[in-house]
Design an enzyme around this catalytic site. Structure first.
Site, PDB file in Angstrom:
ATOM      1  N   HIS A 363     -13.475 -17.098  29.844  1.00 49.23           N
ATOM      2  CA  HIS A 363     -12.799 -17.010  28.557  1.00 49.23           C
ATOM      3  C   HIS A 363     -11.290 -17.146  28.688  1.00 49.23           C
ATOM      4  O   HIS A 363     -10.622 -17.592  27.755  1.00 49.23           O
ATOM      5  CB  HIS A 363     -13.268 -15.784  27.783  1.00 49.23           C
ATOM      6  CG  HIS A 363     -14.632 -16.036  27.194  1.00 49.23           C
ATOM      7  ND1 HIS A 363     -15.788 -15.770  27.879  1.00 49.23           N
ATOM      8  CD2 HIS A 363     -14.999 -16.650  26.043  1.00 49.23           C
ATOM      9  CE1 HIS A 363     -16.825 -16.175  27.148  1.00 49.23           C
ATOM     10  NE2 HIS A 363     -16.371 -16.707  26.036  1.00 49.23           N
ATOM     11  N   GLU A 605     -27.603 -20.834  22.607  1.00 46.29           N
ATOM     12  CA  GLU A 605     -26.949 -20.750  23.925  1.00 46.29           C
ATOM     13  C   GLU A 605     -27.846 -20.080  24.963  1.00 46.29           C
ATOM     14  O   GLU A 605     -27.652 -20.256  26.158  1.00 46.29           O
ATOM     15  CB  GLU A 605     -25.589 -20.050  23.817  1.00 46.29           C
ATOM     16  CG  GLU A 605     -25.589 -18.716  23.116  1.00 46.29           C
ATOM     17  CD  GLU A 605     -24.177 -18.153  22.914  1.00 46.29           C
ATOM     18  OE1 GLU A 605     -23.212 -18.723  23.460  1.00 46.29           O
ATOM     19  OE2 GLU A 605     -24.051 -17.131  22.215  1.00 46.29           O
ATOM     20  N   ASN A 628     -21.267 -23.815  26.554  1.00 45.86           N
ATOM     21  CA  ASN A 628     -20.723 -23.067  27.704  1.00 45.86           C
ATOM     22  C   ASN A 628     -21.800 -22.165  28.304  1.00 45.86           C
ATOM     23  O   ASN A 628     -22.048 -22.161  29.499  1.00 45.86           O
ATOM     24  CB  ASN A 628     -19.544 -22.180  27.289  1.00 45.86           C
ATOM     25  CG  ASN A 628     -18.491 -22.950  26.540  1.00 45.86           C
ATOM     26  OD1 ASN A 628     -18.415 -24.157  26.669  1.00 45.86           O
ATOM     27  ND2 ASN A 628     -17.690 -22.262  25.760  1.00 45.86           N
ATOM     28  N   ASP A 629     -22.413 -21.380  27.422  1.00 44.63           N
ATOM     29  CA  ASP A 629     -23.444 -20.465  27.917  1.00 44.63           C
ATOM     30  C   ASP A 629     -24.762 -21.180  28.175  1.00 44.63           C
ATOM     31  O   ASP A 629     -25.472 -20.852  29.121  1.00 44.63           O
ATOM     32  CB  ASP A 629     -23.656 -19.312  26.929  1.00 44.63           C
ATOM     33  CG  ASP A 629     -22.606 -18.236  27.128  1.00 44.63           C
ATOM     34  OD1 ASP A 629     -22.323 -17.907  28.299  1.00 44.63           O
ATOM     35  OD2 ASP A 629     -22.051 -17.745  26.135  1.00 44.63           O
TER      36      ASP A 629
END
Ligand code: PEP
Ligand code: MG
Length: 756
Positions: A363, A605, A628-629
């Site tokens: 992050h 995700e 992203n996840d």
């Protein structure tokens, strides 16, 4: 054996000069293994040879001058095979290389082990003996274990050494830059500004000084400050603790007043060490002397010595840090960059970010992208205590960082920076043009946001609303949960950034690498743990307050959409919908008015969710794919771990197949879908997603105009065959290459590397 190993590795970490460190390792290894010779060679990848760096047993004159080619000799063989080579009589081995300078005639047997760091052979350690026999298994095991431990210690020492050489150009430099993981693209120039919340002796990298007088004053002032602090502490404690316990403070006072500590530290400073290093040396010596004492009472004083040393150390460092002004152009350097650190530095001064921890999709990297600041993460070998104030260049494309760069590097990067600024101006010229391809296909480009300061950036940008508002960021920069009215004020700002356009507000997604300082979560596997909706469903009071604040902020605005993170099951969605309904009903009753019911969407995700798109689409209004996840969970690769950064890629055929499946399922169940993960902000990712049929994207403000430029310079026909072409490839790098070549053909190569 373990303690010997630890001692040898500590030796490398303690010695400021790499050559000296290696010399000690060679001596200690020879002693421990009871052999006649130990030598260490380091790889020079530019010249493709191993250079003899240290030896205890070969001719000392050959150190620094004997180089063995990667494909030469037994040393080269160890590197080639990447495994130990054990030879009873080296002279009869076909790979034996006659090197008269080393004077090894007395030795017959040879055992070498590769020193490997991050998959690369960085050196070879060898032992030799006059007897003609193989080294026994226990010796092989010891050398292999030692070599494995030396890998990262040598990389750390080399990084330190490179920095020192950059400071003293008269010394020949072996490595000019450090390499981490590129977290946010761009070039930055500035001065390193190190934020180090907790400092201990382990963090102190030995440093020499020329200014002995200044270091002595620094040490004395730190002792005085520590004495004052202890006085205050002992008064406070005497009312709480029994007198024999608070007597410890008298011992501390005695230790500080005792001339031995002061004298010994000053002696070290006179021998050329700075105050912090001198203190570290003396405290370590004292601890080792005390721990060997017969008397158990005295032995136990080791803890007190460490504690007192730690207190003085903090005052030495604090003094150094508090005196320094924030440079005009800051490159923030920290063990782990947090949102609150970023908030501490005025935006116009912050040029770049370097972080020891984290990886390309941590992050911290996402925040850097949101602010348009180049960032490098996972700089595991970065010696933090050594950097403050150094001139720094960051290459956020390649992941390289240069401290005290020479004029050639500086000039090279000045040129790239100018080219980058020209590119930036170019994309600005289409800021108010629609996001559409050359053949008129409309594409929706929204913004990912979350930082309060973001809204300043966001305001001037023509976007289709906010595709992802990460509400956890404002939670992270506070000391306690924000109240309903505080949250409401923040959400109003977000909704006002794009009136009439949808704002996807995601409910709190803390956990993973987004801890709240006031709500600690200790877990072995935080990304598989109590994260996002799992935490807020267990704490409905937090979720309810947040949803109420969102609904209140939406009054007279009407552009709120609620997005649910980390959804794994239909039951979680049912529970969330129930709570949203409850908050809505309560508010309507409290305010005595009808409130708009916002649309609700689910983040795709967690892999399990993509196999429930049919069921979920009956419950919610839209989906947003969190690449992203999704990538992290599909590939089982921690997005925050630099060690596996090379395995984390959206371009893995498995990830692309999942994205194709999602696009098809959403089409089948007639539910809108957008992409809000960082993949959409990458030119290569954008082209692939377009070829898979996605038309709605959300990305950081920094990337939005670039994406718009790319879209406006392609036709669907240009990318029609892309999906087909990449589907034959199994290697993510080959897939990237295909798309990069396409970008180059279209004249868009400047968006994927530094310069035009
Ligand atoms: C994602 O996972 O892709 C996403 C957008 O959410 P975050 O990066 O905040 O986890
Ligand atoms: Mg996510």
């Amino acid at each position: 054996m373990l303690t010997t190993l630890k001692r040898i590795v500590d030796e490398v970490n303690r010695q400021p000069v790499l050559e000296k460190a290696l010399e000690r390792v060679a001596q200690l290894a020879k002693q421990t293994m009871q052999t006649e010779c130990c030598s260490i060679y380091l790889a020079d990848h530019d010249n493709r040879h191993y250079l003899l760096m240290a030896t205890d047993g070969l001719s000392p004159n050959s150190v620094g001058s004997v180089a063995i080619g990667f494909d030469e000799g037994l040393v080269g063989l160890v590197g080639e095979k990447e495994e130990p080579v054990n030879v009873a009589n080296a002279r009869f081995h076909p790979r034996f290389l006659i090197t008269p300078q080393v004077k090894e005639d007395a030795y017959n047997s040879f055992l070498g082990a590769p020193i490997i760091h991050q998959r690369q052979v960085v050196g070879v350690i060898s032992v030799q003996h006059s007897t003609q026999s193989f080294f026994d298994e226990s010796k092989v095991a010891f050398l292999v274990t030692l070599a494995a431990q030396l890998g990262s210690a040598i990389a750390h020492a080399e990084a330190r050494d490179a920095l020192d050489r950059a400071e003293h150009p008269e010394l020949k430099s072996r490595a000019r830059s450090l390499k981490g993981v590129a977290g946010s693209s761009g070039i930055a120039f500035g001065h390193a500004y190190v934020i180090q919340p907790h400092i201990s002796f382990a963090d102190i990298v030995p440093r020499r000084t020329h200014n002995i007088g200044r270091e002595i004053v620094r040490f004395k002032q730190a002792v005085k400050k520590t004495q004052q602090e202890l006085k205050v502490l002992s008064v406070k404690m005497s009312s709480i603790l029994p007198s024999d316990t608070s007597a410890i403070f008298d011992v501390y006072h005695y230790m500080l007043n005792d001339d031995t500590l002061g004298e010994r530290v000053q002696e070290q400073i006179h021998s050329g060490w700075n105050a912090a290093t001198a203190l570290k040396i003396v405290i370590e010596e004292l601890c080792s002397e005390f721990s060997q004492m017969e008397d158990s009472y005295i032995r136990e004083r080791v803890t007190d010595i460490r504690d007192i040393g730690q207190r003085v150390l903090i005052n030495i460092i604090k003094k150094e840090l508090s005196k320094r002004p924030i440079p005009d152009k800051v490159v923030l350097v920290a063990e782990e960059v947090t949102a609150s650190m970023l908030a501490e530095i005025p935006r116009e001064q912050l040029q770049g970010i370097c972080s020891v921890r984290g990886s390309n999709n941590s992050h911290a990297a996402i925040l850097a992208r949101a602010l348009g600041i180049p960032a490098i993460l996972g700089l595991e070998d970065l010696p933090l205590t050594n950097l403050d104030g150094r001139e720094t260049i960051i290459d956020g494309y390649s992941g390289q960082v240069f401290f005290n760069p020479d004029s050639v590097i500086s000039k090279e990067y000045q040129v790239l920076l100018v080219e980058e600024q020209e590119l930036e101006e170019l994309v600005q010229s289409i800021a108010d043009k629609p996001a559409e391809t050359k053949d008129g296909t409309q594409v929706s480009l929204a913004i990912n946001t979350g930082l309060a300061a973001d809204f300043e950036v966001v305001r001037g940008i023509d976007a289709d609303g906010i595709g992802l508002y990460r509400t956890e960021i404002p939670f992270m920069v506070r000391n306690c949960f924000p109240s309903e009215s505080e949250q409401c004020a923040l959400y109003q700002k977000a909704l006002d950034a794009y009136p009439g356009k949808s704002i996807n507000m995601r409910t709190l997604d803390v956990g993973g690498d987004k801890p709240l300082p006031y709500f600690p979560i200790e877990e072995d596997n935080p990304f598989l743990g109590w994260r996002g909706i799992r935490m807020t469903l267990d704490h409905p009071e937090i979720l309810l307050v947040q949803v109420r604040a969102m609904l209140k902020a939406n009054i007279d605005r009407g552009n709120l959409q609620i997005l649910l993170p980390m959804i794994t099951s239909v039951q979680e969605v049912d529970e969330c919908l129930r709570l949203i309904k409850q908050a809505h009903a309560e508010l309507e009753e409290e305010l005595q008015r009808t409130l708009v019911k916002p649309k609700v969407g689910v983040m795709l995700e967690v892999p399990a969710a993509i196999y429930q798109i049919g069921l979920l689409s009956k419950k919610v209004d839209f989906f947003s794919v969190g690449t992203n996840d999704l990538t992290q969970y599909l590939l089982a690769v921690d997005r925050n771990n630099a060690r596996v950064a090379n395995l984390y890629t959206y371009y893995h055929p498995g990830v692309l197949e999942a994205l194709k499946f999602i696009a098809n399922q959403c089409h089948k169940f007639n539910t809108p879908v957008s992409i809000c993960g960082e993949m959409a902000g990458e030119p290569i990712g954008l082209l692939i997603l377009m070829s898979l049929g996605y038309r709605k994207f959300s990305m950081s403000a920094q990337n939005l105009l670039k994406a718009k430029w790319i879209l406006r310079h392609i036709s669907l026909s240009d990318i029609a065959d892309l999906q087909h072409k990449v589907s034959f490839e199994t290697d993510p790098e080959a897939i990237k290459l295909i798309v990069s070549e396409k970008l180059d053909q279209l004249g868009l190569g400047g968006f994927i590397r530094a310069g035009k």
